[in-house]
Write a protein that holds these residues in place. Structure first.
Motif, PDB file in Angstrom:
ATOM      1  N   LEU A 145       2.955   5.808  -5.828  1.00  0.00           N
ATOM      2  CA  LEU A 145       2.604   5.876  -7.249  1.00  0.00           C
ATOM      3  C   LEU A 145       1.515   6.916  -7.480  1.00  0.00           C
ATOM      4  N   LYS A 146       0.512   6.937  -6.598  1.00  0.00           N
ATOM      5  CA  LYS A 146      -0.557   7.932  -6.729  1.00  0.00           C
ATOM      6  C   LYS A 146       0.008   9.340  -6.602  1.00  0.00           C
ATOM      7  N   ASN A 147       0.864   9.561  -5.600  1.00  0.00           N
ATOM      8  CA  ASN A 147       1.479  10.880  -5.421  1.00  0.00           C
ATOM      9  C   ASN A 147       2.321  11.265  -6.635  1.00  0.00           C
ATOM     10  N   THR A 148       3.034  10.289  -7.190  1.00  0.00           N
ATOM     11  CA  THR A 148       3.870  10.555  -8.364  1.00  0.00           C
ATOM     12  C   THR A 148       3.025  10.992  -9.551  1.00  0.00           C
ATOM     13  N   LEU A 149       1.912  10.292  -9.781  1.00  0.00           N
ATOM     14  CA  LEU A 149       1.047  10.625 -10.913  1.00  0.00           C
ATOM     15  C   LEU A 149       0.386  11.985 -10.723  1.00  0.00           C
ATOM     16  N   VAL A 150      -0.083  12.265  -9.497  1.00  0.00           N
ATOM     17  CA  VAL A 150      -0.703  13.574  -9.221  1.00  0.00           C
ATOM     18  C   VAL A 150       0.306  14.692  -9.443  1.00  0.00           C
ATOM     19  N   THR A 204       0.831  -1.209   0.000  1.00  0.00           N
ATOM     20  CA  THR A 204       0.000   0.000   0.000  1.00  0.00           C
ATOM     21  C   THR A 204       0.865   1.259   0.000  1.00  0.00           C
ATOM     22  N   THR A 211       7.062  10.081  -3.136  1.00  0.00           N
ATOM     23  CA  THR A 211       6.921   9.642  -4.521  1.00  0.00           C
ATOM     24  C   THR A 211       7.770   8.392  -4.752  1.00  0.00           C
ATOM     25  N   HIS A 214       1.759   1.849  -3.553  1.00  0.00           N
ATOM     26  CA  HIS A 214       0.565   2.341  -4.260  1.00  0.00           C
ATOM     27  C   HIS A 214       0.349   3.819  -3.962  1.00  0.00           C
ATOM     28  N   ASN A 215       0.543   4.221  -2.701  1.00  0.00           N
ATOM     29  CA  ASN A 215       0.390   5.625  -2.323  1.00  0.00           C
ATOM     30  C   ASN A 215       1.456   6.483  -3.009  1.00  0.00           C
TER      31      ASN A 215
END
Length: 310
Positions: free
Chosen positions: A85-90, A79, A263, A82-83
């Motif tokens: 990755l989400k921060n990187t994409l945002v 997780t 990230t 995953h977090n």
């Protein structure tokens, strides 16, 4: 060896197979030093990283145990990853959009101004010259809750209730990093867009002006489409830079508060050097490499198609 002599040698090489082989041998000798350096510092470390991604190496001991795809399975199930990755994409999407919008606006502004044009170019470009670490320290001081300039200005104008711990709040920490990074990077892309603007024939805008087109219509139907090539370069560069962002996060938030600004690049550093899990960190680096490669290929294909349509 002059250019004419080289051309003559090439012509003779085409006519004589032996001379051609000799010429190719000379060419290989010139290429060899660069190839050896590239092999030593790029190919060999890359091959080593691929191997280490399948191990549980801690980065210190001589015990390098092969564990197969265990690191990659953990990546899929973690997780925390995953977090990150989400921060990187945002962060990547935000920076690509904001940096390019700001850069286009600055380029148009500098291109239209009549007086002190070089001064404005220098002022807008100056933040680019700062390293990510220096920029991070500067903005960390500006946004500090207790003595930061930004909060003191809010308090001075009677907006003390708006004072926020910008780097310590989960709600604002990511925003602070994104905006400070835009401040640093927009000037670099401005120069590329400015070169594109200066390559647009002035007659096109003059003809549009005679036909009654205002400034916005000229920009929408003439300037913007003709900046497609510059936009492709800038968006690809800003995307790669955003996916690799590290310095600002390390200095301003250290991945916090909690894991709100962590990230993929930063988690690679944390698990590899902070938690002594070099094998897992290297596997994450391989995933990041593939992600950058995939996104770059998709972005270039889309933007090239857009250039043709425009």
């Amino acid at each position: 060896m002059s250019a004419n002599l080289v051309k003559a040698e090439q012509t003779l090489a085409v006519a004589n197979p032996k001379r051609k082989r000799k010429w190719q041998s000379y060419a290989l000798l010139f290429i060899l030093p660069s190839f050896l350096i590239y092999t030593l510092f790029v190919i060999v470390p890359t091959a080593g990283s691929i191997y280490l991604s399948f191990t549980s190496w801690d980065g210190i001991s001589e015990d390098i145990r092969y564990i197969g795809f265990a690191n990659f399975v953990e990546i899929l199930q973690s997780t925390r990853v995953h977090n990150a990755l989400k921060n990187t994409l945002v962060m990547t999407i935000s920076l690509v959009v904001l940096e390019n919008v700001a850069a286009i606006l600055l380029a148009v502004l500098v291109d239209k101004v009549r007086w002190f044009k070089n001064l404005f170019r220098s002022v807008f470009y100056f933040p680019t010259l700062l390293s990510g670490v220096v920029m991070g320290f500067v903005w960390a001081m500006i946004l500090n809750y207790n003595f930061g300039v930004f909060n003191q200005m809010l308090d001075a104008v009677g907006l003390g209730s708006w004072m926020v711990d910008w780097l310590g709040s989960p709600k604002y920490a990511m925003l602070a990093i994104i905006l400070s990074t835009v401040w640093k990077g927009a000037g670099y892309y401005m120069i590329i867009y400015l070169a594109g603007l200066q390559g647009i024939p002035a007659e096109l805008n003059e003809a549009a002006s005679i036909d009654g087109a205002g400034g916005w219509k000229q920009f929408r139907h003439i300037t913007f489409p003709l900046l497609a090539g510059s936009m492709t370069v800038c968006m690809v560069l800003s995307m790669i830079s955003a996916l690799k962002i590290f310095d600002q996060i390390a200095v301003m938030t250290d991945g916090g508060p909690g894991f709100e600004t962590e990230t993929l690049t930063y988690i690679i550093y944390k698990v590899g050097f902070g938690e002594l899990r070099q094998g897992f960190g290297t596997a994450l680096a391989m995933v990041l490499f593939l992600l950058i490669l995939l996104v770059t290929l998709i972005q270039v294909k889309f933007l090239r198609k857009r250039e043709v349509q425009m």
